[in-house]
Design an enzyme around this catalytic site. Structure first.
Site, PDB file in Angstrom:
ATOM      1  N   HIS A 211     -18.241 -15.994  -1.550  1.00  0.00           N
ATOM      2  CA  HIS A 211     -17.105 -16.216  -0.659  1.00  0.00           C
ATOM      3  C   HIS A 211     -16.446 -14.927  -0.196  1.00  0.00           C
ATOM      4  CE1 HIS A 211     -14.745 -16.187  -4.536  1.00  0.00           C
ATOM      5  NE2 HIS A 211     -13.845 -15.592  -3.760  1.00  0.00           N
ATOM      6  N   ASP A 244     -21.966 -19.177  -5.961  1.00  0.00           N
ATOM      7  CA  ASP A 244     -20.921 -18.242  -5.518  1.00  0.00           C
ATOM      8  C   ASP A 244     -21.262 -16.803  -5.900  1.00  0.00           C
ATOM      9  OD1 ASP A 244     -18.651 -17.449  -4.196  1.00  0.00           O
ATOM     10  OD2 ASP A 244     -17.338 -17.707  -5.935  1.00  0.00           O
ATOM     11  N   SER A 326     -11.824 -11.099  -6.490  1.00  0.00           N
ATOM     12  CA  SER A 326     -13.105 -11.800  -6.452  1.00  0.00           C
ATOM     13  C   SER A 326     -14.274 -10.847  -6.295  1.00  0.00           C
ATOM     14  CB  SER A 326     -13.140 -12.802  -5.299  1.00  0.00           C
ATOM     15  OG  SER A 326     -12.652 -14.044  -5.695  1.00  0.00           O
TER      16      SER A 326
END
Length: 483
Positions: A211, A244, A326
């Protein structure tokens, strides 16, 4: 639980600092302080978007829709660190899942000169005011205690050189920071955000979250900046929506890259120390610490649109993870990478006046053993490979297990003829309650556990049929790609 996008602009700074608690009240005014039921899914081809809509209509369960990627389950925390669209991870408790995403590229211009620079300026002003007050107080006391002679002020002796032993947080951070990067990703239209990544090999491959780079996959712009300020253009080598995980490669990569050492996430224990590195709210090269709070935490993450979902059996940590973290490494006390920071659970109200969620000490990382396998496949073929059991399961958020649906994707068979589940004797209506020694309480949990394995692995399935418990051995199949 709703999914929240992470913050964008840095909040305005106060116009003036507050007075000290013991100081007289100022006459001039001070500046303001900154202040559903899920649907059906498929563990080998994650649940479809239609399931989410069916659940919203109040249906208790439905067969997975053939479309991919799937929707998130009803409770979803946000991804842990990109600055693009918000992602979520499934969990419990109130509030949205505020991911550790970073700042967006399209930030509004600071108002009244109070952007990021304004905040820094305000801090400096506060320091100067406090310093002036302290100096004046010291001078007054010296005068009152002076009986006519001079007052001699001696400075404190130097503490000497500071030595930081190996294994300290400072030593681990000093060794790991040069191998971490702040990633900026933008689509062809200019939309995007900021996340983190780390050096995987000497060829210039960087591992991060899917992402984080999703906006740049189809013709967007991608760059990675090291702590020394050197910036490199990059390209996406491969991305895995379901896991992910993504791998990018630096263009004209330097020859002195030092990959971070990968640990063994299977050996991690609850209570082990953790160190997270990332760019929370765009503040690159930030280091935070904590511990492993739990292992094998089932987490389903969403991009916030209900169109895509990722599943993991995560490491939970209380190390502070915020928007921008992230894709960054979660390290152990020896500096080995044990996970990739991906998602957090957060309260619905954001901090810093941005309306964006922040850390409350519930962060989730993809175990590095799984991420390493995925990254190697992406480098080798450019496509992810998923383990599968060959059966569609309901995404109902229950505590009873993962139920094989009565109907499969698009009206197909719920159990693939000749597939792994079929060969193992599983049938529609069976409720899977364990995979090896892992308790399965829902479809998303089953998916996350299956994806910790590789195709060809043999697992023991415990299931209920007609009120009786049974076990069977199953050899996992494989599926290539996210589509």
């Amino acid at each position: 639980m709703s999914t929240e996008n992470e913050g964008t602009a840095v909040p305005p700074a106060p116009s003036a600092p507050p007075p000290p608690a013991d100081a007289p009240a100022a006459s001039a005014p001070q500046g303001a302080h900154p202040g559903s039921a899920p649907a059906a899914g498929d563990p080998y081809g994650p649940p479809a978007a239609q399931a989410h809509h069916d659940a919203g209509a109040g249906e208790s369960s439905s067969a997975p829709d053939p479309s991919w990627p799937p929707p998130p389950p009803p409770s979803t925390p946000a991804y842990g660190g990109d600055g693009g669209a918000g992602h979520g991870a499934a969990g419990h408790g109130g509030g949205g899942w505020g991911a550790g995403w970073g700042t967006t590229h399209q930030q509004p211009a600071p108002k009244n000169g109070r952007g990021r620079g304004g905040l820094v300026a305000a801090v400096l002003v506060a320091a100067l005011v406090a310093g002036g007050l302290g100096g004046g107080l010291g001078y007054t006391l010296a005068r009152e205690n002076d009986s006519g002679g001079s007052t001699t002020v001696s400075s404190a002796t130097s503490g000497g050189n500071v030595k930081r032993d190996p294994g300290t947080v400072a030593a681990v951070a000093a060794a790991a920071l040069p191998s971490t990067v702040t990633i900026e990703a933008a689509s062809s239209s200019g939309e995007g955000g900021t996340g983190t990544g780390f050096v995987f090999d000497k060829q210039g491959h960087i591992v991060t979250n899917n992402h984080v780079v999703a906006d740049a996959v189809d013709g967007g712009n991608l760059s990675a900046t090291f702590p020394n300020g050197k910036k490199y253009e990059a390209e996406v080598v491969g991305n895995a929506q379901g896991y992910d995980v993504a791998v990018i490669k630096l263009k004209n990569a330097p020859s002195d890259l030092k990959p971070l050492t990968l640990g063994n996430s299977d050996d991690v224990a609850v209570g082990d120390s953790t160190i997270a590195i990332g760019a929370p709210f765009g503040l690159s090269n930030t280091v935070t610490t904590g511990i492993i709070s739990a292992k094998n935490r089932p987490v389903a993450s969403s991009d916030g649109t209900g169109n895509k979902a990722s599943y993991m059996s995560a490491l939970q940590t209380d190390a502070s993870i915020n928007p921008g973290n992230s894709g960054g490494p979660l390290l152990d006390a020896q500096g080995n990478v044990i996970g990739i920071n991906s998602a957090i659970q957060s309260t619905s109200n954001g901090g810093f006046g941005t309306g964006q969620a922040g850390s409350i000490g519930l962060g989730f990382a993809i175990p590095i053993n799984q991420a390493k396998y995925v990254a190697q496949e992406l480098i080798r073929t450019g496509k992810p490979v998923y383990a599968k059991i060959g059966a569609s399961v309901s995404l109902e958020d229950t505590t009873n297990g993962a139920k094989i649906t009565e109907q499969g994707v698009g009206g197909t068979e719920p159990v693939d003829p000749g597939g792994p589940a079929d060969k193992a004797g599983l049938k529609p209506g069976d409720v899977i309650t364990k995979l090896d020694d892992r308790v399965i309480d829902s479809g998303p949990t089953l998916i996350g556990e299956i994806w910790t394995h590789k195709p060809g692995d043999e697992v023991t399935i415990t299931y209920e049929r007609g009120g009786k418990e049974h076990t069977t051995e199953l050899t996992l199949g494989s599926r290539v790609g996210d589509s």
